[in-house]
Write a protein that holds these residues in place. Structure first.
Motif, PDB file in Angstrom:
ATOM      1  N   ILE B   8       1.008  -1.123   0.105  1.00  0.00           N
ATOM      2  CA  ILE B   8       0.133  -0.163  -0.090  1.00  0.00           C
ATOM      3  C   ILE B   8       0.606   1.362  -0.090  1.00  0.00           C
ATOM      4  O   ILE B   8       1.753   1.337   0.903  1.00  0.00           O
ATOM      5  CB  ILE B   8      -0.919  -0.010   1.366  1.00  0.00           C
ATOM      6  CG1 ILE B   8      -1.940  -1.099   1.149  1.00  0.00           C
ATOM      7  CG2 ILE B   8      -1.609   1.267   1.529  1.00  0.00           C
ATOM      8  CD1 ILE B   8      -2.382  -1.397   2.571  1.00  0.00           C
ATOM      9  N   THR B   9       0.474   2.191  -0.546  1.00  0.00           N
ATOM     10  CA  THR B   9       1.215   3.196  -0.993  1.00  0.00           C
ATOM     11  C   THR B   9       0.573   4.429  -0.222  1.00  0.00           C
ATOM     12  O   THR B   9      -0.749   4.639  -0.562  1.00  0.00           O
ATOM     13  CB  THR B   9       1.799   3.974  -2.357  1.00  0.00           C
ATOM     14  OG1 THR B   9       2.268   2.705  -3.060  1.00  0.00           O
ATOM     15  CG2 THR B   9       2.348   5.194  -2.257  1.00  0.00           C
ATOM     16  N   GLU B  13      -0.559  12.747   3.414  1.00  0.00           N
ATOM     17  CA  GLU B  13      -1.493  13.112   4.388  1.00  0.00           C
ATOM     18  C   GLU B  13      -1.675  11.962   5.609  1.00  0.00           C
ATOM     19  O   GLU B  13      -1.477  12.107   6.678  1.00  0.00           O
ATOM     20  CB  GLU B  13      -3.086  13.431   4.036  1.00  0.00           C
ATOM     21  CG  GLU B  13      -4.174  13.382   4.917  1.00  0.00           C
ATOM     22  CD  GLU B  13      -4.016  14.815   5.440  1.00  0.00           C
ATOM     23  OE1 GLU B  13      -3.106  15.808   4.875  1.00  0.00           O
ATOM     24  OE2 GLU B  13      -4.598  15.406   6.508  1.00  0.00           O
ATOM     25  N   GLN B  14      -1.652  10.759   4.827  1.00  0.00           N
ATOM     26  CA  GLN B  14      -1.518   9.432   5.775  1.00  0.00           C
ATOM     27  C   GLN B  14      -0.300   9.368   6.498  1.00  0.00           C
ATOM     28  O   GLN B  14      -0.238   8.828   7.665  1.00  0.00           O
ATOM     29  CB  GLN B  14      -1.909   8.243   4.945  1.00  0.00           C
ATOM     30  CG  GLN B  14      -3.114   7.970   4.606  1.00  0.00           C
ATOM     31  CD  GLN B  14      -3.662   6.790   3.459  1.00  0.00           C
ATOM     32  OE1 GLN B  14      -2.710   6.824   2.718  1.00  0.00           O
ATOM     33  NE2 GLN B  14      -4.570   6.175   3.642  1.00  0.00           N
ATOM     34  N   LYS B  17      -0.154  11.939   9.565  1.00  0.00           N
ATOM     35  CA  LYS B  17      -1.134  11.179  10.752  1.00  0.00           C
ATOM     36  C   LYS B  17      -0.272  10.375  11.214  1.00  0.00           C
ATOM     37  O   LYS B  17      -0.532  10.182  12.412  1.00  0.00           O
ATOM     38  CB  LYS B  17      -2.467  10.872   9.949  1.00  0.00           C
ATOM     39  CG  LYS B  17      -3.352  12.205   9.297  1.00  0.00           C
ATOM     40  CD  LYS B  17      -4.146  12.774  10.290  1.00  0.00           C
ATOM     41  CE  LYS B  17      -4.781  14.010   9.765  1.00  0.00           C
ATOM     42  NZ  LYS B  17      -6.032  13.726   8.898  1.00  0.00           N
ATOM     43  N   ARG B  18       0.393   9.434  10.569  1.00  0.00           N
ATOM     44  CA  ARG B  18       0.935   8.372  11.141  1.00  0.00           C
ATOM     45  C   ARG B  18       1.789   8.767  12.023  1.00  0.00           C
ATOM     46  O   ARG B  18       2.199   8.357  13.157  1.00  0.00           O
ATOM     47  CB  ARG B  18       1.457   7.257  10.106  1.00  0.00           C
ATOM     48  CG  ARG B  18       1.938   5.978  10.514  1.00  0.00           C
ATOM     49  CD  ARG B  18       2.448   5.088   9.817  1.00  0.00           C
ATOM     50  NE  ARG B  18       3.527   5.558   8.763  1.00  0.00           N
ATOM     51  CZ  ARG B  18       4.121   4.931   7.838  1.00  0.00           C
ATOM     52  NH1 ARG B  18       3.939   3.497   7.555  1.00  0.00           N
ATOM     53  NH2 ARG B  18       5.079   5.229   7.054  1.00  0.00           N
ATOM     54  N   GLY B  20       2.199  11.503  13.743  1.00  0.00           N
ATOM     55  CA  GLY B  20       1.557  12.171  14.910  1.00  0.00           C
ATOM     56  C   GLY B  20       1.147  10.943  15.887  1.00  0.00           C
ATOM     57  O   GLY B  20       1.417  11.191  17.189  1.00  0.00           O
ATOM     58  N   ARG B  21       0.512   9.955  15.385  1.00  0.00           N
ATOM     59  CA  ARG B  21       0.128   8.793  16.021  1.00  0.00           C
ATOM     60  C   ARG B  21       1.336   8.169  16.703  1.00  0.00           C
ATOM     61  O   ARG B  21       1.210   7.596  17.874  1.00  0.00           O
ATOM     62  CB  ARG B  21      -0.772   7.909  15.356  1.00  0.00           C
ATOM     63  CG  ARG B  21      -2.144   8.196  14.865  1.00  0.00           C
ATOM     64  CD  ARG B  21      -2.804   7.021  14.179  1.00  0.00           C
ATOM     65  NE  ARG B  21      -2.444   6.305  13.338  1.00  0.00           N
ATOM     66  CZ  ARG B  21      -2.362   6.603  12.017  1.00  0.00           C
ATOM     67  NH1 ARG B  21      -3.377   7.436  11.625  1.00  0.00           N
ATOM     68  NH2 ARG B  21      -1.882   5.626  11.092  1.00  0.00           N
ATOM     69  N   ALA B  24       2.550  10.187  19.728  1.00  0.00           N
ATOM     70  CA  ALA B  24       1.500   9.782  20.802  1.00  0.00           C
ATOM     71  C   ALA B  24       1.990   8.460  21.349  1.00  0.00           C
ATOM     72  O   ALA B  24       1.611   8.382  22.676  1.00  0.00           O
ATOM     73  CB  ALA B  24       0.137  10.009  20.426  1.00  0.00           C
ATOM     74  N   LEU B  35       5.527   4.964  35.136  1.00  0.00           N
ATOM     75  CA  LEU B  35       4.549   4.639  36.159  1.00  0.00           C
ATOM     76  C   LEU B  35       4.670   3.338  36.646  1.00  0.00           C
ATOM     77  O   LEU B  35       4.481   3.010  37.907  1.00  0.00           O
ATOM     78  CB  LEU B  35       3.303   4.502  35.132  1.00  0.00           C
ATOM     79  CG  LEU B  35       1.799   4.168  36.177  1.00  0.00           C
ATOM     80  CD1 LEU B  35       1.424   5.099  36.977  1.00  0.00           C
ATOM     81  CD2 LEU B  35       0.603   3.844  35.192  1.00  0.00           C
ATOM     82  N   PHE B  36       5.101   2.234  35.720  1.00  0.00           N
ATOM     83  CA  PHE B  36       5.374   0.851  36.548  1.00  0.00           C
ATOM     84  C   PHE B  36       6.525   1.222  37.476  1.00  0.00           C
ATOM     85  O   PHE B  36       6.689   0.262  38.457  1.00  0.00           O
ATOM     86  CB  PHE B  36       5.346  -0.106  35.434  1.00  0.00           C
ATOM     87  CG  PHE B  36       4.293  -0.713  34.968  1.00  0.00           C
ATOM     88  CD1 PHE B  36       3.356   0.001  34.001  1.00  0.00           C
ATOM     89  CD2 PHE B  36       3.625  -1.942  35.603  1.00  0.00           C
ATOM     90  CE1 PHE B  36       2.172  -0.529  33.764  1.00  0.00           C
ATOM     91  CE2 PHE B  36       2.588  -2.521  35.107  1.00  0.00           C
ATOM     92  CZ  PHE B  36       1.711  -1.874  34.367  1.00  0.00           C
ATOM     93  N   VAL B  38       7.468   3.646  39.046  1.00  0.00           N
ATOM     94  CA  VAL B  38       7.252   4.474  40.395  1.00  0.00           C
ATOM     95  C   VAL B  38       6.309   3.453  41.287  1.00  0.00           C
ATOM     96  O   VAL B  38       6.482   3.151  42.551  1.00  0.00           O
ATOM     97  CB  VAL B  38       6.623   5.648  40.092  1.00  0.00           C
ATOM     98  CG1 VAL B  38       5.811   6.231  41.193  1.00  0.00           C
ATOM     99  CG2 VAL B  38       7.433   6.551  39.371  1.00  0.00           C
ATOM    100  N   VAL B  39       5.412   2.750  40.655  1.00  0.00           N
ATOM    101  CA  VAL B  39       4.448   1.807  41.506  1.00  0.00           C
ATOM    102  C   VAL B  39       5.351   0.729  42.039  1.00  0.00           C
ATOM    103  O   VAL B  39       5.080   0.170  43.108  1.00  0.00           O
ATOM    104  CB  VAL B  39       3.277   1.203  40.625  1.00  0.00           C
ATOM    105  CG1 VAL B  39       2.503   0.407  41.224  1.00  0.00           C
ATOM    106  CG2 VAL B  39       2.428   2.492  40.014  1.00  0.00           C
ATOM    107  N   ILE B  42       7.034   1.936  45.266  1.00  0.00           N
ATOM    108  CA  ILE B  42       5.875   2.261  46.183  1.00  0.00           C
ATOM    109  C   ILE B  42       5.267   1.144  46.757  1.00  0.00           C
ATOM    110  O   ILE B  42       5.373   0.911  48.001  1.00  0.00           O
ATOM    111  CB  ILE B  42       4.603   3.081  45.637  1.00  0.00           C
ATOM    112  CG1 ILE B  42       4.836   4.576  45.261  1.00  0.00           C
ATOM    113  CG2 ILE B  42       3.324   3.032  46.341  1.00  0.00           C
ATOM    114  CD1 ILE B  42       4.046   5.029  44.358  1.00  0.00           C
ATOM    115  N   LYS B  43       5.091   0.157  46.063  1.00  0.00           N
ATOM    116  CA  LYS B  43       4.717  -1.123  46.372  1.00  0.00           C
ATOM    117  C   LYS B  43       5.702  -1.831  47.482  1.00  0.00           C
ATOM    118  O   LYS B  43       5.328  -2.665  48.285  1.00  0.00           O
ATOM    119  CB  LYS B  43       4.320  -2.243  45.179  1.00  0.00           C
ATOM    120  CG  LYS B  43       2.919  -1.601  44.764  1.00  0.00           C
ATOM    121  CD  LYS B  43       2.336  -2.835  44.130  1.00  0.00           C
ATOM    122  CE  LYS B  43       0.730  -2.457  43.774  1.00  0.00           C
ATOM    123  NZ  LYS B  43      -0.115  -3.412  44.371  1.00  0.00           N
TER     124      LYS B  43
END
Lengths: 311, 53
Positions: B8-9, B13-14, B17-18, B20-21, B24, B35-36, B38-39, B42-43
């Motif tokens: 697939i070409t 635009e795609q 968008k990719r 950006g994702r 994220a 997070l893991f 730190v937890v 803590i634990k």
């Protein structure tokens, strides 16, 4: 075959793919952020009211997981309901009917977040809360979205349970179980949901008719819906005051929730009386808007009182 | 005959968008690692360095 011919063949074979067009904000929209904010708030209140203590970071993790689980339910709901979302004016701009995200992408996103949120809540907080979150997602996606929504006018009565579970999950994150108090928190949102949605459904009746969703006004008629709204409001007023009588809310909550409950009934009675034209529409919208304020204030008061008591 | 290119070409635009994702997803993964971590602290608390073997 010459090189030029081969190139032409390849150009023709290049597949056009309509996926991959969703931006980060489109995926955020799939999580239904407005519904999520209510879930975060009520879950937080449940967590704060629960007896016992939970490390603040773990409390934050619990709220995050509940929020993501709720968002995942929203994404799966939009995946399944894309056909009716396309028909209704309120939902036409959602990412799937707008062509920004394909149904497959939404499904993958929803399933991934569902599993991720449940496993994280189970591993980091406790497995009872994790299992409860899994059940809530199942209830919203399978019981409400796939089954009840399109088959019975009682859809939101039973489906409303999914939206009412978050304070119980917040409570379970601290205590590892359920109790009469957390059930009372559940009951407030559960009984509140039908009059809240039916007030809007009376105004948006045409939309639901077009989408062939058996909402109460579509199936039983507007008069019957008004009877139902009034009946549920009469039930909601005492349920709203219940935390005071159960002893986990103070007198300020008791008085304010009673006054708000009476106001709710008065607005529902107004909806019941005014049945035609702009006047009826106005009464429905007043009840709808007040219902949001009502739920927010009740939970805010519970939270405020618990914070004051904790100082 | 040599194998045809069936891939697939993506359009510009795609691709945008990719990207950006992808960013994220990278941010979310990094946040989960923190997070893991730190937890876990803590634990386990000080027990994190008290190994029994």
């Amino acid at each position: 075959m010459s090189l030029v011919e081969r190139q032409e063949m390849m150009d023709q074979d290049v597949a056009v793919w309509n996926g991959g067009m969703g931006s980060v904000s489109d995926y955020v929209a799939l999580l239904k952020p407005r519904v999520m904010s209510l879930v975060i708030f009520t879950a937080f209140v449940g967590l704060m009211l629960a007896p016992g203590s939970l490390h603040p970071v773990l409390g934050g993790v619990a709220i995050l997981c509940i929020a993501i689980g709720a968002g995942a339910s929203g994404a799966l709901n939009m995946w399944y309901d894309a056909d009716i979302d396309k028909v209704m004016s309120r939902t036409q701009k959602r990412p799937i009917p707008a062509g920004k995200i394909t149904p497959d992408e939404a499904l993958a996103f929803g399933v991934t977040l569902s599993i991720g949120s449940v496993v994280t809540l189970g591993l980091l907080v406790n497995w009872f809360a994790g299992a409860f979150l899994a059940f809530t997602i199942f209830f919203y996606v399978v019981v409400y979205t796939m089954w009840l929504k399109r088959s019975t006018p009682q859809n939101i009565v039973i489906g409303g349970a999914a939206g009412a579970f978050p304070p119980m999950i917040g409570w379970a994150a601290v205590t590892g179980g359920v109790s009469l108090e957390s059930f009372a928190l559940f009951l407030i949102t559960f009984v509140w949901t039908p009059p809240h949605f039916w007030a809007l459904a009376l105004v948006k009746n045409g939309d639901y008719q077009a989408a062939k969703i058996p909402m109460l006004p579509v199936v039983a008629g507007e008069v019957s819906t008004r009877h139902h709204i009034l009946a549920y409001s009469l039930l909601l007023a005492p349920v709203g005051v219940a935390p005071y009588f159960l002893g986990f809310a103070g007198p300020v909550y008791g008085v304010v929730s009673a006054v708000f409950g009476i106001t709710f009934i008065a607005l529902a009675a107004d909806v019941w009386r005014k049945r035609e034209g702009a006047e009826a529409r106005g009464a429905c919208m007043r009840l709808f808007k007040f219902s949001i304020f009502y739920l927010f204030m009740l939970f805010a008061l519970l939270l405020g009182e618990s914070l004051v008591a904790g100082v | 005959m040599p194998e045809q290119n069936e891939g697939i070409t993506l359009t510009e635009e795609q691709k945008k968008k990719r990207r950006g994702r992808s960013i994220a997803i990278a941010v979310v993964l990094a946040a989960l690692v923190v997070l893991f971590y730190v937890v876990t602290i803590i634990k386990l608390g000080p027990g994190v360095i008290n190994r029994t073997w």
